[in-house]
Write an enzyme that holds these catalytic residues in place. Structure first.
Site, PDB file in Angstrom:
ATOM      1  CD  GLU A 182      32.814  36.580  38.652  1.00 58.65           C
ATOM      2  OE1 GLU A 182      32.954  37.530  39.440  1.00 58.65           O
ATOM      3  OE2 GLU A 182      32.485  36.735  37.443  1.00 58.65           O
ATOM      4  CG  HIS A 245      33.489  41.529  35.393  1.00 59.23           C
ATOM      5  ND1 HIS A 245      34.184  41.195  36.538  1.00 59.23           N
ATOM      6  CD2 HIS A 245      32.466  40.633  35.307  1.00 59.23           C
ATOM      7  CE1 HIS A 245      33.599  40.158  37.114  1.00 59.23           C
ATOM      8  NE2 HIS A 245      32.561  39.794  36.392  1.00 59.23           N
TER       9      HIS A 245
END
Ligand code: GLY
Length: 359
Positions: A182, A245
């Protein structure tokens, strides 16, 4: 201690970042009403950190509610159980929930806070790198459905976030590496300088060097807030935070949320998004090598799970929340640090990308 201000349309709150903040006596006291404080955590995390957190919550003496570790706790069944325990404990609108844990605890607690009696205050105290740089900030809360990750949720901002990088010392190395995915994501989306910094310093992060960790967490949170503040409910630019994602969620769904960690799936998703961008001629192939090298240094996956066919993955990607008028939208890059939402990617290029990373 650094204090970032999260200034969203619905509310403004501080994000405290600094070592040993859990033990800073009374730090959270100004945010608490006079009611009960209920800490939601797992047995393992509360054993490690509840005593410290009681200092930050002082003079309140919190109750503790435990939920099992793991993604399977992000479920309607667990929400129902938690609501039952809150009702039995007589928790009401003046009370505050505190999420002490990683993204699962944060998302579940936040969603419970959003629903319970139409809304309670809650504080995020993230204990994984992934939650510290992403999940705890910006007010996204959710549980999963068998047909898709985060399919039941709400936007509900916390009233404060307390990020203590010192807690990462007890984090398993696999979870630390997953969190780095991330961090790399922010650099790819909007911060080329940060990407170059990561290329210089990623080993220091893996070794938990305090200075590097503080820098990367604060930089990631700043990047996140700059996006979410302008688009709290994801009508536009916030969707860019989903780089990787659409691929990652599909992998997690295929594995019933019981295989790879979220960050591991997102890490590979970043590579797939960059690969597709390169295939479409948007990016030079050189960037693909740089991203792959960073993932390799962080020991993150660079191939799809061996039991996942490209057809199944493509099918699962179709349930993605970012669809518009039935058409899948992907976050792609047109330069390092310049992400955009793309609806008109060639399906053949997407399939080539999936095939390239299949076992
Ligand atoms: N984790 C992506 C977002 O908060 O929008």
């Amino acid at each position: 201690m650094k204090i970032l201000r999260a200034e969203h349309a619905s509310s403004t709150y501080p994000v405290y970042v600094g070592a040993d903040l859990l033990r800073r006596r009374g730090l959270l006291e100004p945010h608490l009403k006079h009611g009960t404080v209920v800490v939601v955590s797992s047995a393992e995390i509360s054993k490690l950190y509840l005593a410290d957190l009681k200092q930050a919550l002082w003079p309140q003496q919190p109750r503790l509610l435990l939920v099992p570790d793991g993604e399977s706790s992000k479920s309607l069944a667990q929400l129902d159980q938690l609501v039952g325990e809150l009702l039995r404990a007589g928790v009401g609108r003046d009370d505050t929930l505190v999420a002490l844990g990683g993204g699962v605890i944060g998302d579940l607690t936040g969603f419970t806070a959003a629903c319970y009696q139409r809304g309670l205050d809650y504080i995020q105290v993230p204990t994984t790198l992934l939650a510290q740089v992403d999940a705890s900030v910006g007010g996204k809360t959710a549980v999963n459905h068998a047909l898709g990750k985060n399919m039941i949720g709400a936007f509900h901002q916390p009233i404060a976030v307390l990020v203590d990088p010192g807690v990462l010392r007890s984090l398993p190395s696999r979870a630390l590496r997953a969190g780095l995915a991330e961090v790399i994501k922010y650099a790819l989306i909007r911060d080329a300088e940060f990407f170059a910094w990561l290329e210089e310093h990623i080993e220091e992060l893996l070794e938990l060097r305090a200075e590097a960790l503080d820098f990367a967490i604060e930089r990631s949170c700043r990047n996140k807030l700059e996006i979410t503040q302008g688009d709290e409910r994801e009508t536009g630019v916030r969707a860019l935070l989903n780089l990787g994602h659409s691929f990652g969620h599909a992998i997690e769904t295929a594995q019933g949320y019981a295989g790879w960690l979220h960050g591991e799936a997102v890490g590979l998703g970043l590579l797939l998004a960059v690969d597709l961008s390169c295939r479409m001629g948007l990016l030079p192939a050189e960037l693909l090598g740089r991203v792959e090298s960073l993932l390799q240094r962080a020991a993150l996956p660079r191939r799809l799970p061996s039991d996942l066919t490209t057809e199944r993955l493509r099918e699962l990607m179709s349930t993605d929340k970012k669809k518009r008028a039935g058409r899948l939208r992907l976050v792609l890059l047109r330069a390092l640090g310049d992400a955009f939402l793309c609806e008109d990617f060639p399906e053949s290029d997407l399939r080539e990308t999936l095939r390239h990373y299949a076992f």
